[in-house]
Design an enzyme around this catalytic site. Structure first.
Site, PDB file in Angstrom:
ATOM      1  N   ASP A 297      42.193  50.633  49.031  1.00 52.03           N
ATOM      2  CA  ASP A 297      41.527  50.716  47.678  1.00 52.03           C
ATOM      3  C   ASP A 297      42.638  50.912  46.284  1.00 52.03           C
ATOM      4  OD1 ASP A 297      39.561  50.158  45.725  1.00 52.03           O
ATOM      5  OD2 ASP A 297      38.113  51.396  47.099  1.00 52.03           O
TER       6      ASP A 297
HETATM    7  C1  BGC Z   1      36.784  49.314  44.309  1.00 51.33           C
HETATM    8  C2  BGC Z   1      37.026  48.219  45.180  1.00 51.33           C
HETATM    9  C3  BGC Z   1      37.316  46.919  44.442  1.00 51.33           C
HETATM   10  C4  BGC Z   1      38.523  47.383  43.943  1.00 51.33           C
HETATM   11  C5  BGC Z   1      39.215  46.413  42.975  1.00 51.33           C
HETATM   12  C6  BGC Z   1      37.834  49.704  43.663  1.00 51.33           C
HETATM   13  O1  BGC Z   1      37.584  50.660  42.575  1.00 51.33           O
HETATM   14  O2  BGC Z   1      36.285  50.480  45.097  1.00 51.33           O
HETATM   15  O3  BGC Z   1      35.659  47.957  45.842  1.00 51.33           O
HETATM   16  O4  BGC Z   1      37.510  46.182  45.206  1.00 51.33           O
HETATM   17  O5  BGC Z   1      38.558  48.685  42.818  1.00 51.33           O
HETATM   18  O6  BGC Z   1      38.663  46.030  41.939  1.00 51.33           O
END
Ligand code: BGC
Length: 764
Positions: A297
C-alpha cells in the site's frame, strides 16, 4: 537492436503454438501458460539487476495524490527513471494522452522497452460513478455488481488505465472505520460472492482485450479489523476470525483469478502486513498458490519504521521483499536500496526474480507487450467516457442499492399528484456529496441531486429549504470536512415550510467525504445540527420521509423510533437524485438489504449478526448475570440482511426432506415465496446455518446462500438451495478446513433474524 533474444524466443513459441490441436481446451490452457512462462523467462534473462528492481518500483504520477507525498518524489527524477527502465508501474496517471506520454518513454527510450502497468483507484466507477461499494453490496445483485465493475473497466481502460486497485474485500464489523464504504460489509459469504462478481467485471473473459483491466484484491489482510475503528491502527485477532471471516473473500479472489493483491497499512498480531511472510508467502503464494503479484500500500514499506518493525529504510526493504511484497508503491525504498541489498546478499536474487516474473506475467497477460498503447486511443476515450449507456446502468445500480429501512405508515410511495412536498436538508440540493469518496476521475458537482430528481415529478408542489448546512467551506478528497455546528439561521424557514406540507422529505446524513480513507468517526449520529433540525421539524409535521446519505451504518435510534419512513440512500453516485426520486415515487420498488448491521449506539460496536452465543446468552428471572448491557438492548437497530419493499412477501413450504445426512451428501432445501402485497417486487431470499456444537464454537447464524428473485403481485416461486461440505465446514485453529458431524439448524427468510428454521443431523 532491442531485446532480440526475447523476440526470437516468442517467434519460436508462436510456431510451436500453431502445431497443437486447438480443440483440446485443457491442454491448450497448459500450453498457453507454458508459453507465457517462456516469454517471461526469456525477458527476465535479458534484464540487469537494476532493471529488475525497476519493475518492482511504482511511482505516483504528477498531479493526483492519494496519500502523503514522499519527499523524494519529483517529476524530473521520475522522467529520468522512466528512461532508465527503473519504473515498472505508475499510479494516478490518467487520460489516454497523458498515459501515452509516459508509456512512450518507457517503451521507446528505455533499454528493454518494457511497458508500464498503469494503476488507479477505480473504486465505484471512473467518470460515470455508480454507488459507493457498500451501497452496491446492498443490492445483493451479483449480475448488476459485475456489470458495474465492467463499465468502470470500460471507462478507465479508455482513459489509459489497465489496473484498478479494487475490489477492496476487507470484511469489517466496525462502522467507525471510514473505509467500510469501500467494501461489501460484514459478511464473508456475501463478501466473497461480491468480490468474485467485481473481479469478473473488471477482468472480463479476456484480460488482453483493450477494455478489460487487472483487478487487485486489497488490503491483505485484516485492515477492516483496525482496533476501535481507527484508521491505520493495530489489528489483533485470533486464528478463527482470520481464517473464517477475514480470509474467505481473498481466497475467493484468488480462485477467481484476480491478477494482483495489495497488502495493508495495519499490523496483524504484531507484524505489519507489508512485512508479513505468513500472510504473503505462507498463505497467499503458498497455500493458495497465487501467481499474480502483490503491491504494497502507499508507502507501507517505510511505514514499518514507524511501526517499530524495521530500523531504517534498508531494513524495511529487506523485510518487505523477503515477505513477498513484489512492488513498492511510493516508498522509494526498493529503487534506492534493493540493488545494493542483493549485491550484499541480504536479499536473494531469486526473490527479486520471482517478484519480477509475477509482474511481467501480468503485463504479458494484459497484452501490453503486443500493443503498449492499446489503452491510449483518444477516439475510444471520447466515445466511452460518460457514455449514456453507462449512466443508465449507474441509475439502475443506484436504485438497486437503496434499502427501505422503515415504512410504518406507508407514507411511501408518495402520491404523484395533489401533494404539497417540502424537501429539506443541504444534502438534498448537493450534487457533489452523492459522488461519495474515491471518485478522483469524475467531475466535481456532477451528480444529479435529489432536488433535481424530485423536480422531474411535476404533479405535486415542491418547496426546497436547506434548513442547515452539513459542511462549511471547501470539501476535497484530501482534506477534512468542516461540519456546521453553530449556524441555525435557516431553521425557521425550513420549519415553516414543513408545517404547511403534506409530506416532508428530509435528506440528511454524512457528506460524501466524511467516509472513506482517513475518515474514522467516534460518533455515528447525523453530523452537525441535522439531528436537531429533524427533531424541530418533527414537532410541526410527523409525516417525514427521512432519506439517509451516508457511507457507513449510522446510529439513528431516535429517528428509528419516531420517524415513520426511512430510506437508506447511501451515496449513490452520478445518478443519485433520479434513483431516489424514482424510489420515493414508486416507479421503482426497493429491494436492497443491509450488508452491515446498524447499531443502536456506538457503544454496541462491534455488533454483527454472526456473533457467538456466549455461555450466558439469556436473561432468566430479570437478573444481571448474563451477557448484556445495562443501558441498551442487545439487538441492533437494523440487522444484517434487513430491507423492506412496497409489497409484502410470505414464506411457506420450507422443505428439507431428511433429518439425517451424511457428511458427503448434498443437502437440498427449498422454500416457496409469495408476493402477497400490491406491488410487483423483488426479494433477497437468504439462507443461514448454525452448527450447534463444534470443536471451535460457531456463530449463531452464518449466511450460506441467497437468491434475488422477482415476483409479480400474487406470484409464488420455489427457491432452491444446496448445502454441502464446503458450506457446512469451517476453519479450525490450525487453519485447516474441517466438517464435523452433529446437529445443525438452517434458517431461511428475508433477513438474518428470520424465524423459519429446520434442523438436521450430519453423520460420518
Ligand atoms: C489506499 C489504497 C489505495 C492507494 C493508492 C492508499 O492510501 O490505502 O487502497 O489503492 O492509496 O491510491
Amino acid at each position: 537492436m532491442k531485446h532480440i533474444k526475447h523476440i526470437i524466443a516468442i517467434c519460436l513459441i508462436i510456431v510451436l503454438y500453431g502445431c497443437f490441436d486447438k480443440k483440446n481446451n485443457s491442454s491448450m490452457i497448459g500450453i498457453k501458460e507454458q508459453i507465457l512462462e517462456e516469454k517471461v523467462d526469456s525477458l527476465l534473462s535479458l534484464m540487469t539487476i537494476e532493471e529488475k528492481v525497476g519493475q518492482m518500483n511504482q511511482y505516483n504520477g504528477f498531479w493526483d495524490v492519494t496519500g502523503p507525498a514522499p519527499e523524494e518524489g519529483n517529476a524530473e527524477l521520475k522522467y529520468e527513471h522512466l528512461k532508465m527502465g527503473y519504473i515498472g508501474s505508475m499510479l494516478n496517471v490518467r487520460g489516454a494522452e497523458e498515459v501515452r506520454k509516459v508509456q512512450k518513454i518507457a517503451v521507446e527510450e528505455s533499454r528493454l522497452g518494457i511497458p508500464l502497468i498503469i494503476g488507479f483507484d477505480v473504486i465505484h466507477g471512473y467518470k460515470t460513478l455508480s454507488p459507493i461499494p457498500l451501497a452496491e453490496a446492498a443490492s445483493w445483485d451479483l449480475t448488476a455488481l459485475e456489470k458495474s465493475a465492467r463499465i468502470a473497466a470500460i471507462e478507465a481502460s479508455a482513459s489509459g488505465i489497465n489496473w484498478t486497485f479494487a475490489p477492496m474485500v476487507d470484511i469489517s464489523r466496525d462502522p467507525r472505520w471510514g473505509r467500510v464504504m469501500e467494501g461489501a460489509g460484514e459478511d464473508p459469504f456475501l463478501g466473497s460472492a461480491i468480490a468474485v462478481a467485481r473481479i469478473k467485471g473488471f477482468q472480463g473473459d479476456d484480460l488482453s482485450a483493450p477494455n478489460t483491466i487487472a483487478a487487485c484484491a486489497k488490503h491483505f489482510a485484516a485492515y477492516g479489523f483496525s482496533e476501535a475503528g481507527k484508521e491505520y491502527n493495530t489489528v489483533d485477532i485470533g486464528t478463527s476470525t482470520l481464517h473464517n471471516i477475514v480470509f474467505p473473500p481473498f481466497k475467493a479472489a484468488v480462485d477467481a483469478d484476480v491478477k494482483t493483491f495489495m497488502n495493508a497499512f495495519n499490523e496483524l498480531n504484531g507484524v505489519p502486513a507489508t512485512g508479513n511472510s505468513y500472510l504473503q508467502r505462507d498463505i497467499l503464494k503458498g497455500k493458495w498458490d497465487f501467481n499474480g503479484f502483490v503491491v504494497s500500500d502507499w508507502a507501507s514499506i517505510t511505514e514499518m519504521i514507524h511501526w517499530g518493525h524495521a530500523k531504517n529504510k534498508k531494513e524495511a526493504a529487506i523485510l518487505a521483499a523477503n515477505a513477498g511484497s513484489d512492488m513498492d508503491m511510493e516508498s522509494y525504498v526498493y529503487i534506492n536500496e534493493l540493488v545494493r541489498l542483493v549485491k550484499e546478499g541480504a536479499v536473494k536474487e531469486s526473490i527479486i526474480d520471482d517478484a519480477v516474473k509475477r509482474i511481467l506475467r501480468v503485463k504479458f497477460e494484459l497484452g501490453l507487450f503486443d500493443d503498449p498503447y492499446k489503452y491510449c486511443n483518444l477516439e475510444n476515450e471520447k466515445n466511452n467516457i460518460g457514455n449514456p449507456a453507462h449512466r443508465a446502468a449507474a441509475l439502475d445500480m443506484a436504485k438497486k442499492s437503496i434499502v427501505l429501512l422503515k415504512n410504518s405508515t406507508q407514507l411511501l410511495p408518495l402520491k404523484k399528484e395533489g401533494q404539497k412536498i417540502a424537501l429539506i436538508g443541504a444534502l438534498a440540493a448537493d450534487s457533489n456529496s452523492p459522488l461519495g469518496s474515491w471518485r478522483i476521475a469524475s467531475d466535481n458537482n456532477s451528480a444529479i441531486s435529489v432536488l433535481e430528481g424530485m423536480k422531474k415529478y411535476t404533479g405535486n408542489s415542491l418547496t426546497y429549504k436547506k434548513g442547515t448546512d452539513v459542511s462549511i467551506g471547501n470539501t476535497e478528497f484530501i482534506k477534512h470536512v468542516n461540519i456546521n455546528t453553530t449556524d441555525r439561521s435557516e431553521f425557521k424557514d425550513a420549519i415553516s415550510t414543513a408545517k404547511k406540507a403534506d409530506v416532508v422529505v428530509m435528506v440528511l446524513g454524512e457528506h460524501g467525504f466524511q467516509s472513506g480513507e482517513g475518515r474514522s468517526r467516534t460518533k455515528l449520529d447525523l453530523p452537525g445540527l441535522q439531528q436537531e433540525l429533524l427533531e424541530e421539524i418533527y414537532k410541526v409535521n410527523k409525516n417525514i420521509v427521512l432519506v439517509l446519505n451516508n457511507g457507513r451504518p449510522l446510529a439513528i435510534e431516535w429517528a428509528a423510533e419516531n420517524i415513520p419512513t426511512i430510506v437508506e440512500a447511501w451515496q449513490l453516485g452520478t445518478e443519485t437524485g433520479n434513483a431516489v426520486a424514482q424510489v420515493i415515487y414508486g416507479d421503482y420498488n426497493p429491494s436492497g438489504k443491509l450488508p452491515m448491521t446498524f447499531p443502536r449506539n456506538v457503544g454496541q460496536i462491534p455488533i454483527y449478526y454472526n456473533y457467538k452465543n456466549t455461555g450466558r446468552p439469556i436473561d432468566k428471572d430479570n437478573n444481571v448475570f448474563w451477557s448484556h448491557y445495562l443501558d441498551v438492548k442487545n439487538t441492533p437497530l437494523y440487522p444484517f440482511g434487513h430491507g423492506l419493499s412496497y409489497t409484502t412477501f410470505e414464506y411457506s413450504n420450507f422443505n428439507l426432506k431428511e433429518s439425517i445426512y451424511s457428511i458427503n451428501d448434498t443437502i437440498k432445501l427449498s422454500i416457496d415465496v409469495t408476493n402477497t402485497g400490491n406491488y410487483d417486487g423483488k426479494e433477497v431470499v437468504q439462507l443461514y446455518i448454525r452448527d450447534l456444537v463444534a470443536s471451535i464454537t460457531r456463530p449463531v447464524r452464518e449466511l450460506k446462500g441467497f437468491e434475488l428473485t422477482a415476483l409479480k403481485i400474487g406470484e409464488t416461486k420455489t427457491i432452491h438451495f444446496n448445502l454441502n461440505k464446503e458450506t457446512l465446514g469451517y476453519y479450525n485453529n490450525n487453519g485447516d478446513f474441517v466438517i464435523e458431524p452433529g446437529d445443525y439448524k438452517v434458517f431461511i427468510g428475508g433477513s438474518s433474524t428470520t424465524k423459519l428454521e429446520r434442523k438436521f443431523t450430519l453423520i460420518n
